[in-house]
Design a protein around this motif. Structure first.
Motif, short mmCIF file in Angstrom:
data_model
loop_
_atom_site.label_atom_id
_atom_site.label_comp_id
_atom_site.label_asym_id
_atom_site.label_seq_id
_atom_site.Cartn_x
_atom_site.Cartn_y
_atom_site.Cartn_z
N GLU A 5 0.81 -1.22 0.00
CA GLU A 5 0.00 0.00 0.00
C GLU A 5 0.84 1.27 0.00
N ARG A 6 2.17 1.14 0.11
CA ARG A 6 3.03 2.31 0.09
C ARG A 6 4.28 1.99 -0.71
N PRO A 7 5.13 2.95 -0.99
CA PRO A 7 6.33 2.65 -1.77
C PRO A 7 7.11 1.50 -1.15
N THR A 8 7.56 0.59 -2.00
CA THR A 8 8.15 -0.66 -1.54
C THR A 8 9.45 -0.94 -2.28
N ALA A 34 17.95 -6.20 3.22
CA ALA A 34 16.64 -5.64 3.56
C ALA A 34 16.68 -4.89 4.88
N LEU A 35 17.40 -5.43 5.85
CA LEU A 35 17.57 -4.74 7.13
C LEU A 35 18.21 -3.37 6.91
N GLY A 36 19.28 -3.32 6.14
CA GLY A 36 19.95 -2.05 5.86
C GLY A 36 19.06 -1.08 5.10
N ALA A 37 18.31 -1.60 4.13
CA ALA A 37 17.40 -0.74 3.37
C ALA A 37 16.31 -0.16 4.27
N ALA A 38 15.77 -0.99 5.15
CA ALA A 38 14.71 -0.52 6.06
C ALA A 38 15.25 0.51 7.05
N PHE A 39 16.49 0.32 7.50
CA PHE A 39 17.10 1.28 8.41
C PHE A 39 17.36 2.60 7.70
N GLY A 40 17.87 2.52 6.48
CA GLY A 40 18.21 3.73 5.73
C GLY A 40 17.02 4.44 5.12
N ARG A 41 15.95 3.71 4.84
CA ARG A 41 14.76 4.29 4.21
C ARG A 41 13.51 3.88 4.97
N PRO A 42 13.30 4.43 6.16
CA PRO A 42 12.13 4.04 6.95
C PRO A 42 10.80 4.43 6.30
N ASP A 43 10.84 5.23 5.25
CA ASP A 43 9.63 5.61 4.54
C ASP A 43 9.14 4.52 3.59
N THR A 76 8.32 0.36 2.60
CA THR A 76 8.13 -1.02 3.01
C THR A 76 9.22 -1.80 2.31
N VAL A 77 9.95 -2.63 3.05
CA VAL A 77 11.05 -3.39 2.46
C VAL A 77 10.77 -4.88 2.61
N ALA A 121 16.96 -10.75 14.30
CA ALA A 121 17.13 -10.35 15.70
C ALA A 121 17.62 -8.91 15.78
N THR A 122 18.51 -8.51 14.89
CA THR A 122 19.00 -7.13 14.87
C THR A 122 17.84 -6.18 14.63
N GLY A 123 16.98 -6.52 13.69
CA GLY A 123 15.80 -5.69 13.43
C GLY A 123 14.86 -5.63 14.61
N ALA A 124 14.66 -6.79 15.26
CA ALA A 124 13.76 -6.83 16.43
C ALA A 124 14.31 -6.01 17.58
N LEU A 125 15.60 -6.15 17.86
CA LEU A 125 16.22 -5.43 18.98
C LEU A 125 16.22 -3.91 18.76
N ASN A 126 16.23 -3.50 17.51
CA ASN A 126 16.31 -2.07 17.20
C ASN A 126 15.00 -1.49 16.66
N GLY A 127 13.93 -2.27 16.68
CA GLY A 127 12.62 -1.79 16.23
C GLY A 127 12.58 -1.42 14.77
N ILE A 128 13.30 -2.16 13.93
CA ILE A 128 13.35 -1.87 12.49
C ILE A 128 12.39 -2.81 11.77
N PRO A 129 11.30 -2.28 11.23
CA PRO A 129 10.35 -3.15 10.55
C PRO A 129 10.78 -3.43 9.11
N PHE A 130 10.92 -4.69 8.78
CA PHE A 130 11.07 -5.11 7.39
C PHE A 130 10.44 -6.49 7.28
N ARG A 131 10.22 -6.93 6.07
CA ARG A 131 9.49 -8.17 5.86
C ARG A 131 10.36 -9.16 5.09
N VAL A 132 10.24 -10.43 5.44
CA VAL A 132 10.99 -11.49 4.78
C VAL A 132 10.03 -12.58 4.34
#
Length: 158
Positions: free
Chosen positions: A28-31, A62-71, A73-74, A91-102
């Motif tokens: 639903e948003r830029p991905t 994907a983790l790096g992309a989500a961190f660098g571009r929180p705007d 959906t990755v 786990a890195t994403g979970a510990l730092n609250g970084i949402p991305f999808r796999v």
């Protein structure tokens, strides 16, 4: 680029093509899409602006992309073996609250299978198993509501 099939084809088996089409349709948003190597990579053209890389590339990228571009959906689209090489980055994403999808695409084989949903949930992520197109569509919709941690879809292909 081939047309992305519309609708919910609940009777059809999941294929790499139908999974990537569902991901592209469900955003639903830029991905941004990051694709690991393997048979599913052949269908990366279904996902606009997909990038592909070597074994184990998709999840950390994907983790790096989500961190660098929180705007954005990755989505990382990868196979089971590639995920198992670097999936601990969830786990890195979970510990730092970084949402991305796999989306982990794997064949239903006659060999022991890792419990990817249990793994994701044990490290603070959301995990969902998908075996049908309707389950996949529901999981993609649900993943859009999670904004504080990674989401893993264990997509079982026949």
């Amino acid at each position: 680029m081939p047309a992305i099939p519309a609708g919910n084809h609940t009777d059809a088996p999941l294929t790499p093509e139908s999974v990537t089409a569902a991901l592209a349709r469900g955003s639903e948003r830029p991905t941004a899409y990051v694709v690991g190597p393997g048979g599913h990579a052949l269908w990366a053209e279904e996902c606009p602006s997909a990038t592909a890389g070597p074994t184990g590339y998709a999840v950390p990228a994907a983790l790096g992309a989500a961190f660098g571009r929180p705007d954005l959906t990755v989505w990382a689209v990868t196979g089971e073996d590639c995920f198992l090489a670097t999936g601990r980055e969830l786990a890195t994403g979970a510990l730092n609250g970084i949402p991305f999808r796999v989306a982990v695409l794997r064949r239903d084989a006659d060999r022991p299978q890792a419990d990817l949903v249990g793994l994701a949930e044990s490290i603070g992520c959301v995990g969902m198993r998908c075996t049908t197109p309707s389950e996949l569509d529901a999981a993609i919709r649900r993943s859009g509501t999670v904004q504080d941690r990674p989401v893993l879809l264990d997509v079982v292909l026949p």
